[in-house]
Design an enzyme around this catalytic site. Structure first.
Site: not given
Ligand code: EPZ
Length: 421
Positions: A22-23, A94, A118, A123, A308, A330, A400
């Site tokens: 998916k991702n 998202r 969310c 996030r 995840d 995370i 989803r």
């Molecule tokens: C991706 O989300 C995945 N989603 C998530 O999968 C997954 O949990 C996550 O990566 C971590 O592996 C998709 O790829 C669609 P991050 P993403 O930016 O990219 C903080 C699922 O269940 N952050 O790596 O949104 C953030 O809040 C989903 O399939 C900032 O602070 O995750 C988090 O604490 C859920 N500022 C951490 O970084 C930013 O600008 C890592 O988030 C960006 C992120």
């Protein structure tokens, strides 16, 4: 709204095919915006998130055609007629925020709704925005939307992310492929999804080195062309179904599974006493007899233990011999499955980002619900091991990210069905 009913207590046997990721697929779909020529994706998972993102891409002027009963998709962005990604869709998914980098790179402007918080955490998107600003984009936030323009085009620059973000790395990478000059991304995400996106962009004519390491070097090119790209297997679906025979007992072969996609999980499961064997067709997972041993887990960016899979691992630890400590590093609010597992008889103490789980002899079926995708599936896994019936409601979360969960688990002997209320 549908619910899933699981009656626990049956060992599993057989095989489960693993779908496309998916991702990965969602980010590849966003990348289609970068070229006037069609991008064909194969091994596409049939999920509601994929349909939602297709709708968004269509609203921008891309054509999205499904082939092979939804297993392949041709995305043609010959002309981008609209540069606004509306709140209606971005709030549902998202990942649609990842049209920002491609739109800006291709069109020099984009208006994308802020996704909002969310269930699993705030996030933020600050790193997405600061990296685009560093590349010369002007960014304004107005009425919940990001207005980004690059009237003189984007330029290559060195960006060091303060911490690893999958989405920010991918948005910056997509913007950089059409920028002038060289972009260096430091502390970049190393997730297989990010690497697969880089591989696809390279096949489209981009010049990217270092994908899959924490430093990527991207040399901008004038234009990208079309290609055909196969979506990699979903490592989170794989990990989820690896935990199924571990919690229920039995032996299941995960077709298309590859150890390097789930090495951190495989390591913890083997430490807990589960057997994992590489086969010609995938991975075979078995738990012969007895309870698993408690192990500790801390989530981390790839190649660490994936956030995840934390909920699914917690379900397994609820049935383990001993006490395990699960640390979520995370997301700040990703233990919402804990109170539901407690309703099933689990013993869990949550303090901040740490959950201490003491395994019990037997979980008990109960009506439960969850507020996100991975939490929902962890309750189904717990239901496989529980005495009696577990009713998991709000399954739209599951749809989803998991294709026909009831059919895949049913085919290996689980007593599981979907019911419409
Ligand atoms: C991706 O989300 C995945 N989603 C998530 O999968 C997954 O949990 C996550 O990566 C971590 O592996 C998709 O790829 C669609 P991050 P993403 O930016 O990219 C903080 C699922 O269940 N952050 O790596 O949104 C953030 O809040 C989903 O399939 C900032 O602070 O995750 C988090 O604490 C859920 N500022 C951490 O970084 C930013 O600008 C890592 O988030 C960006 C992120």
């Amino acid at each position: 709204m549908d619910s899933i009913v699981v009656t626990g207590g049956r060992a599993l046997a057989g095989e489960i095919p693993i779908a496309g990721a998916k991702n990965t697929c969602l980010k590849l779909m966003c990348a289609a915006i970068l070229s006037e020529e069609p991008l064909t994706l194969t091994n596409v998972p049939r999920l509601s998130d994929v349909s939602t993102l297709s709708q968004l891409l269509e609203s921008l002027g891309c054509e999205a055609a499904l082939l092979q009963e939804g297993r392949a998709m041709v995305l043609s962005a010959a002309e981008i007629s609209n540069r606004v990604a509306h709140y209606d869709i971005v709030r549902k998914l998202r990942a649609s925020f990842n049209v920002l980098g491609p739109l800006l790179g291709r069109c020099g402007e984009a208006v994308v709704s802020l996704p909002g918080g969310c269930a699993i955490g705030a996030r933020k998107v600050d790193m997405h925005l600061s990296s685009l600003q560093a590349m010369g984009a002007e960014i304004e936030l107005k009425e919940g939307y990001v207005h980004a323009t690059a009237p003189r085009g984007l330029k290559g620059v060195e960006i060091e992310f303060p911490f690893v973000s999958v989405g920010a790395t991918e948005n910056a990478m997509c913007a950089a492929v059409l920028a002038r000059g060289t972009t260096v991304l430091k502390n970049a995400a190393r997730e297989p999804d990010t690497r697969a996106l880089a591989d696809c962009l390279v096949a489209m004519g981009a010049r990217i080195e270092g994908a899959g390491t924490s430093q990527m070097v991207i040399e901008g090119v004038d234009a990208l062309h079309g290609t055909t790209h196969r979506v990699i297997p979903d490592r989170i679906e794989l990990g989820t179904y690896m935990i199924a025979p571990a919690i229920a007992g039995g032996e299941v072969e995960l077709l298309g599974g590859r150890r390097e996609l789930v090495a951190a999980l495989a390591d913890r499961m083997e430490a807990a006493g589960i057997e994992i064997e590489d086969t010609e067709r995938g991975l075979k997972v078995s738990r012969a007899n007895g309870r698993v041993t408690a192990v500790d887990v801390a989530t981390a960016p790839f190649p660490g233990f994936p956030t995840d899979l934390q909920a699914q691992m917690m379900a397994l630890m609820c049935t383990a011999n001993g006490t395990s400590v699960l640390e979520e590093t995370i997301f700040e609010n990703r233990f919402m499955h804990a109170p539901e597992l407690i309703r099933m008889g689990a013993s869990i103490d949550v303090h901040g980002g740490t959950a201490t789980v003491t395994g019990v002899d037997r979980l008990k079926g109960a009506p439960v619900m969850a507020t996100d995708l991975r939490a929902s599936v962890s309750l189904i896994l717990a239901g496989l091991a529980a005495e009696g019936e577990t009713l998991v409601s709000r399954v739209y979360h599951l749809d989803r990210g998991y294709e026909h969960v009831e059919q895949k688990l049913g085919a290996v002997g689980a007593r599981i069905e979907r019911v419409s209320e």
